[in-house]
Design an enzyme around this catalytic site. Structure first.
Site, PDB file in Angstrom:
ATOM      1  N   GLY A  12      37.837  43.392  29.404  1.00 29.12           N
ATOM      2  CA  GLY A  12      36.700  42.609  29.910  1.00 29.12           C
ATOM      3  C   GLY A  12      35.378  43.353  29.873  1.00 29.12           C
ATOM      4  CB  CYS A  13      34.059  45.910  27.647  1.00 27.74           C
ATOM      5  SG  CYS A  13      35.217  47.096  28.329  1.00 27.74           S
ATOM      6  CB  SER A  14      31.954  40.442  27.118  1.00 28.67           C
ATOM      7  OG  SER A  14      32.403  39.739  28.257  1.00 28.67           O
ATOM      8  CE1 TYR A 156      38.347  37.255  41.773  1.00 28.01           C
ATOM      9  CE2 TYR A 156      37.929  37.615  44.105  1.00 28.01           C
ATOM     10  CZ  TYR A 156      37.856  38.053  42.791  1.00 28.01           C
ATOM     11  OH  TYR A 156      37.304  39.276  42.507  1.00 28.01           O
TER      12      TYR A 156
END
Ligand SMILES: NC(=O)c1ccc[n+]([C@@H]2O[C@H](COP(=O)([O-])OP(=O)(O)OC[C@H]3O[C@@H](n4cnc5c(N)ncnc54)[C@H](OP(=O)(O)O)[C@@H]3O)[C@@H](O)[C@H]2O)c1
Length: 284
Positions: A12-14, A156
């Site tokens: 999840g590095c975007s 969540y």
């Protein structure tokens, strides 16, 4: 663990915490493999690495909800690192806002598949490598929401509570092989997640007033206090370099408060949450 040319795969590095963690670790001379489900979205990461005076990072495609993509992503990362992996940062995550009764099973699965099964998938893929190395760090980006129930955020919360129970159990199994598990629990940080989280608000919902109350709290109290995500990136870097990191690492004041809420009787903590969010004034 010393940090000279150590290797790390981050999911999840975007954007957000994953992006900042990638830049922080690259700045500390780690060999970073930055994964994202759509590498076409690497522009923000490239802009931050440039700003930090670093070379562009290796980016591999990896969707944590897709077993084949996860497998290919880990294989590509190992190829880039010469087969070694000192750390995995399970960061990719998603949220979902709405009253539980208004949600459907597809949404339950989307959240759990990303936040829980995604981390499990990646962990299972890297464990053989770390076991063989007799070393490795598995960082799981959890949340302060793993410490108390949040109204309109039950999916969540369930994913992060489950993540923590799984991680605590896993740690017993892998530590004898030199693999350490660490839960990083950020509080409230200024990332895209608050804007991109879908809000489930059917027009005929019985919970419209509750949702409006919570949304008002988020807009007026919570978001203005959001902190710089680089704080979390630095905390992850410390976890990866400390010789004996804590098992649970709270980052930021909200996370420290959440850890206290978790220790006091539910009667007291839930009254505090109702008071803070304004829910004590809501009547259906
Ligand atoms: N921000 C906070 O206040 C806060 C607090 C506590 C915990 N956290 C946790 O921090 C982590 C990162 O969130 P963030 O705040 O940085 O939010 P963010 O900016 O929205 O980043 C989420 C990242 O996860 C990626 N992602 C989502 N689904 C994915 C999938 N199926 N496969 C691969 N990547 C996927 C997103 O990619 P796309 O761009 O493709 O969507 C994005 O890169 C999450 O685990 C979140 O629960 C955040």
């Amino acid at each position: 663990m010393d940090d000279a040319q150590r290797t790390v795969l981050i999911t999840g590095c975007s954007s957000g915490l994953g992006l900042e963690t990638a830049v922080e670790l690259a700045g500390r001379r780690w060999r970073v493999v930055a994964s994202m489900r759509e590498p076409g979205k690497r522009a923000a990461l490239d802009a931050r690495t440039r700003e930090a005076g670093l070379e562009p990072l290796d980016v591999v495609p990896l969707d944590v909800t897709d077993a084949g993509s996860a497998q290919r992503g880990v294989a590509a990362a190992l190829e880039l690192t010469g087969g070694r992996l000192d750390a995995l940062v399970n960061n990719a995550g998603t949220a979902s806002g709405g009253a539980f009764e208004d949600t459907d099973e597809e949404e339950w699965r989307r959240v759990l598949d990303t936040n829980l099964f995604g981390a499990m998938r990646l962990t299972q893929l890297v464990l053989p490598v770390m076991r063989q190395q007799r070393s490795g760090r598995l960082v799981l980006v959890s949340s302060d929401s793993a410490r108390y129930g949040n109204p309109a955020l039950s999916l969540y919360c369930s994913s992060k509570w489950a993540l923590e129970g799984w991680a605590e159990s896993l740690a017993y199994e892998v530590e004898p092989f030199g693999v350490r598990v660490v839960l990083v629990e950020p509080g409230n940080y200024d990332t895209a997640i608050w804007a991109t989280t879908p809000r489930i608000t059917p027009p005929d919902s019985a919970y419209t007033g509750l949702l409006q109350t919570v949304e008002r709290f988020v807009e007026e109290e919570h978001l203005p206090r959001s902190r710089d995500p680089r704080e979390v990136a630095r905390a992850v870097a410390r976890v990866l370099t400390a010789s004996r990191p804590a098992f649970r690492v709270q980052v930021g004041p909200d996370a420290r408060i959440a850890a206290v809420l978790n220790k006091i009787p539910y009667r007291v903590s839930s009254a505090a949450v109702r008071q803070l969010t304004g829910l004590n004034r809501w009547k259906p």
